[in-house]
Design an enzyme around this catalytic site. Sequence first.
Site, mmCIF file in Angstrom:
data_model
loop_
_atom_site.group_PDB
_atom_site.id
_atom_site.type_symbol
_atom_site.label_atom_id
_atom_site.label_comp_id
_atom_site.label_asym_id
_atom_site.label_seq_id
_atom_site.Cartn_x
_atom_site.Cartn_y
_atom_site.Cartn_z
ATOM 1 N N GLY B 140 7.234 -3.525 -2.311
ATOM 2 C CA GLY B 140 5.920 -4.116 -2.544
ATOM 3 C C GLY B 140 4.998 -3.203 -3.336
ATOM 4 O O GLY B 140 3.914 -3.611 -3.724
ATOM 5 N N THR B 209 0.861 -6.787 4.614
ATOM 6 C CA THR B 209 0.670 -7.948 3.733
ATOM 7 C C THR B 209 1.443 -7.826 2.429
ATOM 8 O O THR B 209 1.892 -8.818 1.866
ATOM 9 C CB THR B 209 -0.837 -8.110 3.411
ATOM 10 N N THR B 212 7.457 -4.396 1.856
ATOM 11 C CA THR B 212 8.727 -5.076 2.107
ATOM 12 C C THR B 212 9.563 -4.354 3.160
ATOM 13 O O THR B 212 9.392 -3.164 3.418
ATOM 14 C CB THR B 212 9.579 -5.142 0.824
ATOM 15 N N GLY B 223 4.976 0.677 12.485
ATOM 16 C CA GLY B 223 3.884 -0.283 12.534
ATOM 17 C C GLY B 223 2.966 -0.032 13.707
ATOM 18 O O GLY B 223 3.304 0.706 14.635
ATOM 19 N N GLU B 270 14.029 7.179 0.689
ATOM 20 C CA GLU B 270 13.146 6.913 -0.462
ATOM 21 C C GLU B 270 13.908 6.804 -1.782
ATOM 22 O O GLU B 270 13.461 7.318 -2.817
ATOM 23 C CB GLU B 270 12.047 7.991 -0.543
ATOM 24 N N TYR B 480 -4.566 9.600 12.968
ATOM 25 C CA TYR B 480 -4.704 9.011 11.632
ATOM 26 C C TYR B 480 -6.119 9.305 11.136
ATOM 27 O O TYR B 480 -7.092 8.785 11.688
ATOM 28 C CB TYR B 480 -4.462 7.513 11.745
#
Lengths: 564, 564
Positions: B140, B209, B212, B223, B270, B480
């Site tokens: 994405g 959103t 991928t 997540g 990666e 974070y």
Amino acid sequence: MPDVKHQKWWGWGYDGIPDFHYENKPGFAPFVLANIGLDLATAKVVRPPALSELNVPATKASVDDVAALAAIVGDAFALTDDEARIVHWAGRSVRDLIRTRAGNFSRVTDVVVYPGSEDEVQRVLALASERDFVVIPFGGGTSISGSLQAEDHETRVVVTVDLGRMNRLLDVDTHSGLARVQAGILGPDLEDALTARGLTMGHVPDSFTYSTLGGWVATRSSGMQSDKYGDIADIVKGLHLVRPSGVVTLRDLPSTSTGPSVREMIIGSEGRLGIITEVTIQVHKLPAKREVVAYMFPTWEAGLLAMHEISRSEAHPVFTRISDADETRFSLSTLKAPTTPLKKVASFGQERLWDYLRLRGWDTNAMCISYCCFEGSAKHNDREKDVVKAIVGRHGGIVLGGGPGAMYDQKKFDTPYIRDFLLDRNTVGDVSETAAPWSKLAEVHRKAKAAAHAALEQLGRKGFVMCHMSHSYHAGACLYFTFAFVADEGIGALSQYDAVKSAIQQSFMDSGATLSHHHGVGVEHRPWMEQDLSEEGVALMAGLFASADPGNRLNPDKVLPSPR
Amino acid sequence: MPDVKHQKWWGWGYDGIPDFHYENKPGFAPFVLANIGLDLATAKVVRPPALSELNVPATKASVDDVAALAAIVGDAFALTDDEARIVHWAGRSVRDLIRTRAGNFSRVTDVVVYPGSEDEVQRVLALASERDFVVIPFGGGTSISGSLQAEDHETRVVVTVDLGRMNRLLDVDTHSGLARVQAGILGPDLEDALTARGLTMGHVPDSFTYSTLGGWVATRSSGMQSDKYGDIADIVKGLHLVRPSGVVTLRDLPSTSTGPSVREMIIGSEGRLGIITEVTIQVHKLPAKREVVAYMFPTWEAGLLAMHEISRSEAHPVFTRISDADETRFSLSTLKAPTTPLKKVASFGQERLWDYLRLRGWDTNAMCISYCCFEGSAKHNDREKDVVKAIVGRHGGIVLGGGPGAMYDQKKFDTPYIRDFLLDRNTVGDVSETAAPWSKLAEVHRKAKAAAHAALEQLGRKGFVMCHMSHSYHAGACLYFTFAFVADEGIGALSQYDAVKSAIQQSFMDSGATLSHHHGVGVEHRPWMEQDLSEEGVALMAGLFASADPGNRLNPDKVLPSPR
């Protein structure tokens, strides 16, 4: 030998542990006779020979080699005597024991060293690079996958590094639930040290009594309580791996995204990348209460569906386990004769229960025993037990209760002693275990048993094959097969063993399961690596090994063959 | 461009998604003015240029190269136009956007191909080997770690492989909870396909959103619901990795002990080992009920202790999250002005609540908002909410309830739009995230904020730094950090950004945390790899890369520098 615990060289466990006895188990002898045709009353008992009767190959290490090693670890910790070398020459698989008892030694290790520190390990590896030694790390020696032995054709000096002196709990971070531990610590010593602090690792493989933390990590172990505590790969949060060039130090982290996982390259590496000297493990507070409850299902299929439904439920037992009908019958055959009035009543009650089940339409030869373990507050356990009980009921099962559960919990480490008892009677018993998605388990089970029986028939042997399901995951579970048959005497048994074991392993491959869920690869499971991981997957792994150890000195030929 | 969704080249998300607006959020402008000195009323708005205004370097691919690629994927799916190449030239980090908007292109990809099948991917890689192309896989394009760009000095032809056409859910095994999916599927498309079957993957990174499945695996994503659903490494049960020489096919397994984990070598790779084309993921039944509940704590320290206690409790929320005081104040500044009588009452009530807390002795500038998510039966959720409520109370916190919880749930993907809004005003906003054991979290937090503020002071900039804790594990959690400051115009901002980001990253290293919990490495975090994994750990990984890709064609220089 130094003050390090060693298993006896001819069998499982320490010398002096009482052998398995069947005389007080009235069902055992008839069971063995009926199922493998072995008459215990008349069977010839072949006790292991004395070490002095065996022809142990001489060490290939020169006096200078041994002196150079002793200069690092100390004279008392660099041994070349026969006993030290035979204790360390192999693991404790049935293949290893058949060969050892027959004096069928191939490439026995040349020197056994016991380093006392990470620095000493480092210097041993540096010396190995300098002198082109082969180095085999050794924890408790419980491997049943052939991870501890040099190849027959090995011409270089072979050094076994026993981690037994590096056995301390170094540090505990109770708030984070982390403990830093030396790799050579044995299961019971580790749990004792943690229990003293109100903690547990919860990692309980069948080998727990005699295996080490470093061994668990090096072979990608999983304990019977993995549903709650995780596989070893989930438990290891940081580690030290000593390599000839230095130390890989992975910091203690709950999770990280630093590219391909170096931690997961080291876990399962069986010595091919270096020697694991220190591990930071995840530890848990001791539970307020621990309960094992037994259940009985009318059929294997019903039980498997129940185990699946439990894994999808809002209950999370520490383990769920179900034996197939054969394993259930075997378990019942190992029950002791009742010796007290109370036990007699219980035993009588059990017989009446089976009668009752038969009246209800059960085939008691098809019924399957199951165990679930619950840990937590009494309230939590009661709630979970209720959830599980309802599921068991929906699948036609009944609750046997905590009595048989507690008995299972006591006997859970005993199977290898029965294996050795049978081996004394020329009967080969061994295991093969796998994992597969839930939807494939019934087929994997059916095909593995069929494959084993076909192989036994081919051999003209009456054999017994039993299985249990354990280690539940969201996506599937482990199936653990045990088989036994009366084999030829001595090393003649090996090719017969191979035929049965290979048939089971190949059936795993053919039905989409894996070559091993938690016994590792060694050389025993190496033939199935390409089928399991694909040729290209194996090539990636082989590339890692080759780049990490271009001289092929680090436990060569384990997991994958080393290039020549 | 083909019928594949692409983000706009100048910012986050699809073209046409409404920009962030602050006019209806009365607290926002004053907050920004007070904390970073940006006056939104007067700030110069620098909108991104038109593509035609920018000087896009010409493709280095020859007509013959493009024809050879088109012969594999079809003419419509091998593109060299400026827009296709600029959409794919970088990810969407603030660094990428600053450079893109300034037309500061270095090595733009030469050809973008959209293979339609695994076989086409394989043939593209084989061609790349034959012609010495560099190959960069593209999902994405949401990377904020610099994983999608060739190095400036790259002289070979660079081919970006966009997986966007390989976006189908192939197969679902509901009983096992496994779904086989092509790697190019976007988050929402995957969840829609699963929802239609009553299932969910539950993997919801901030980038959900636009990112991928293949990207999640390749970057070792996690997540926001990982407490329940796991990191991507827990979710992936099988996969296909296409390499120039063939396909690594890992069978779908709940667990296995086949040596070092090839699966875990591929996760986080990666593109350095090949292109992930297919993944079997763990999926769950949609929960009966999902609830997000908000809580408020008097201090960060109290909140952290509560999160730790929840992680040790018999409740298992889907996520637990707490914002520090700065992030809490920022969140409150983004609340919309109430537009209906009911909302006005709620808003008034909230102000009275703060008054009440101040009366109780709270410093409302120090208070910290927290969210926990519960999924399951109503009974299960109620029980878990009770457990959490009691813990929150023990640490001095209060329950705000499901209203603010639901609001958080709606807004959870919106931060990048605010980032772009600020960038239009020469304000650099970015993130840095890490993980550490529970006992280190307070120190990691303190030191990272101090390091960021020291770096900002050095730059003479008024900056803002905020943080939340999320992703709980038994042994620790993720922190974070988000920072923002008014930077120089154009690419002058880059060195300022580097100073702040580097200071935070280095503070992670110095306090025992990791360089990234779930953003991967790319080139952005590469400088800290040796500190994180040790020199010897990096050497193991470099050996894997070198053996797997001796020609350095597979997304070279990501994660670790490629040898020259």
